[in-house]
Design a protein around this motif. Structure first.
Motif, PDB file in Angstrom:
ATOM      1  N   THR A   1      32.884  50.923  46.036  1.00 15.56           N
ATOM      2  CA  THR A   1      33.435  49.621  45.633  1.00 15.56           C
ATOM      3  C   THR A   1      32.934  48.519  46.547  1.00 15.56           C
ATOM      4  O   THR A   1      32.763  48.749  47.738  1.00 15.56           O
ATOM      5  N   PRO A   2      32.743  47.278  46.044  1.00 17.34           N
ATOM      6  CA  PRO A   2      32.834  46.944  44.619  1.00 17.34           C
ATOM      7  C   PRO A   2      31.725  47.628  43.820  1.00 17.34           C
ATOM      8  O   PRO A   2      30.633  47.840  44.367  1.00 17.34           O
ATOM      9  N   PRO A   3      32.008  47.978  42.558  1.00 18.02           N
ATOM     10  CA  PRO A   3      30.994  48.646  41.736  1.00 18.02           C
ATOM     11  C   PRO A   3      29.690  47.849  41.705  1.00 18.02           C
ATOM     12  O   PRO A   3      29.687  46.622  41.792  1.00 18.02           O
TER      13      PRO A   3
ATOM     14  N   ILE B   1      29.315  44.855  39.544  1.00 13.32           N
ATOM     15  CA  ILE B   1      30.145  43.698  39.902  1.00 13.32           C
ATOM     16  C   ILE B   1      29.465  42.944  41.057  1.00 13.32           C
ATOM     17  O   ILE B   1      29.486  41.717  41.108  1.00 13.32           O
TER      18      ILE B   1
END
Lengths: 223, 223, 223
Positions: C72-74, C77
């Motif tokens: 994260t973040p993916p 994104i």
């Protein structure tokens, strides 16, 4: 009631208890997976769908809780044994689907209530361990216990049962509330976990037996 | 327009502003929770379902945004006051459900538009703070503002309204775009937040007033 | 079969290969986005819904995988180019929607199978890079390849196609299994990625050609 033994005995007891808890966790996962697979067959899914619903029903609640409390990657993604147990539950139904109708409903309901209690208490426990506030830990109990079934219903294009009938998530909330409240009062955590789990189990079983549901309301004041 | 006051006054102002923003955030959460609870009753859910939909509608968008931008645990999981406000909104509807039909629709629409504007601007702001690119921050505005309503519709087994009717997420996108663009042009961030929020609110209210929707297309070229 | 060249050539090759892989990733994203947009128009969504379904279908599987493995973040994104490519796919359908019915179905099926193979192999690869166990990496291949289409179906209020018909996620699982098994046997990873991707593509195409589906079961033992 924490055992006040010497370190070696303590470690031995802890090892035994850890194995027992892991075994119970796998057993609960198996039961939920079997229920997901039965719902998948009833919903006309193919074997891939049966396996997906076994996985999602058994592990979806815990995965959602872990994502929300920041325990990433979720436990059942890191430890592949959970997926194996879930798929074993799905495979059991796949191979024995002709005999599913012979399983006494009371047996399934009882095993499911036991799984719900275990998941609820373990979910609240983990949330507290990750520093969540008591109210949020109680909510995480309900998400751990009923999140998988909610996912299953969404995949099958139903309004989730837990939102409209039965005393199910409410039992998880009540059990977790008992546990968290007891701990805040300084009662021993292991005992309160057992008491909370028993409360969840009892409330769920009695509500099935008596056919309890929450009341319904309408925007005009009538049912 | 940043106040160029002495440090003490600045801290005082910041404290006041922080409290104002928190109060607005709680107010928006309450309004969205009330709307979720009304939809839950209309959809035949029980009190547990009403509370779940209050929580999901009010906080689902922000939780989804936080998961996506890596702000875990999400703010409304860490700070239990958000859940309390959401459940207060649900409880209000539960206890006053006979009177819901007397609430003027325009009041709900106006409060909802204000909540949407606040959530959209706050969502874009937080995404920028977490280092997201401007385009992604604008998308996060729409997810923060309309993610909760989308979850609500999925739980109720509807195609999400936001995907097929109304100018709703588009207003969130437009408001966030105004804010982000203004900041990139070097305009003061607080002013641009207000302008962006006002743009979102105005677009949403005018579109309800005039009955605007986006056009529909079909694969054969006809409506 | 790793090229045993001098460092400069190696870096050059790696740069070229990285650009090739990125280009393929964008191409797969574009194809999935086009399919999401077509489904959105067929489902009566408005332009905002078309764009949301383009984004969700193209990037939802990878985002879900990244959330589950803790990346994260993916990726899509953080890197706004993926959203741009997805929206370009949606815009293509929006502007050329009258001509969609003229696209040969076999072309779409072939491009989709290529995208599925790429996403499955890349998904398993990334899961292994993040330390997941082989079984979980294979599952992540299926989630990366079919998670977006599952989200699309849920938004459109359908039981996900992947759970009830076609050989789709199974092809992703098979391709990833070939790759992971080969690597565990010590075979070169780049070669096994190609072989696994080819296996996924071939199984998907043959299953469409021959009309293969998984068998269905019922709880009474009859179809």
């Amino acid at each position: 009631m924490e055992p006040s033994a010497v370190a070696g005995t303590q470690a031995l007891l802890d090892g035994r208890e850890a194995r027992l808890l892991l075994g119970l966790d796998f057993a609960g996962t198996y039961v939920f997976a079997v229920e997901g697979a039965i719902a998948a067959i009833a919903g006309g899914l193919d074997p891939l769908g049966i396996m997906v619903l076994s996985f999602a029903t058994a592990l979806g609640g815990g995965i959602l809780r872990d994502l929300l409390i920041g325990a990433t990657p979720p436990n059942s993604i890191r430890d592949e044994r959970y997926a194996m147990v879930a798929f074993a539950g799905g495979a059991t139904v796949l191979f024995l689907h002709r005999f599913v109708t012979y399983v006494p409903p009371l047996l399934l309901v009882t095993l499911d209530a036991a799984g719900l209690s275990l998941f609820a208490i373990a979910g609240a426990r983990k949330a507290l361990d990750f520093g969540l506030r008591p109210l949020m830990a109680v909510l995480m109990a309900a998400i751990t216990g009923s999140g998988g079934g909610t996912l299953r219903d969404l995949f099958l294009n139903h309004v989730p049962t837990v939102l409209r009938a039965d005393i199910y998530a409410v039992a998880a909330l009540a059990g977790a509330l008992v546990m968290v409240a007891g701990q805040r009062l300084g009662l021993p955590s292991r005992t309160m976990a057992l008491v909370g789990g028993a409360a969840c189990f009892a409330l769920r079983m009695v509500s099935v037996w008596r056919g309890w549901s929450l009341p319904h309301f309408s925007l005009t004041g009538m049912e």
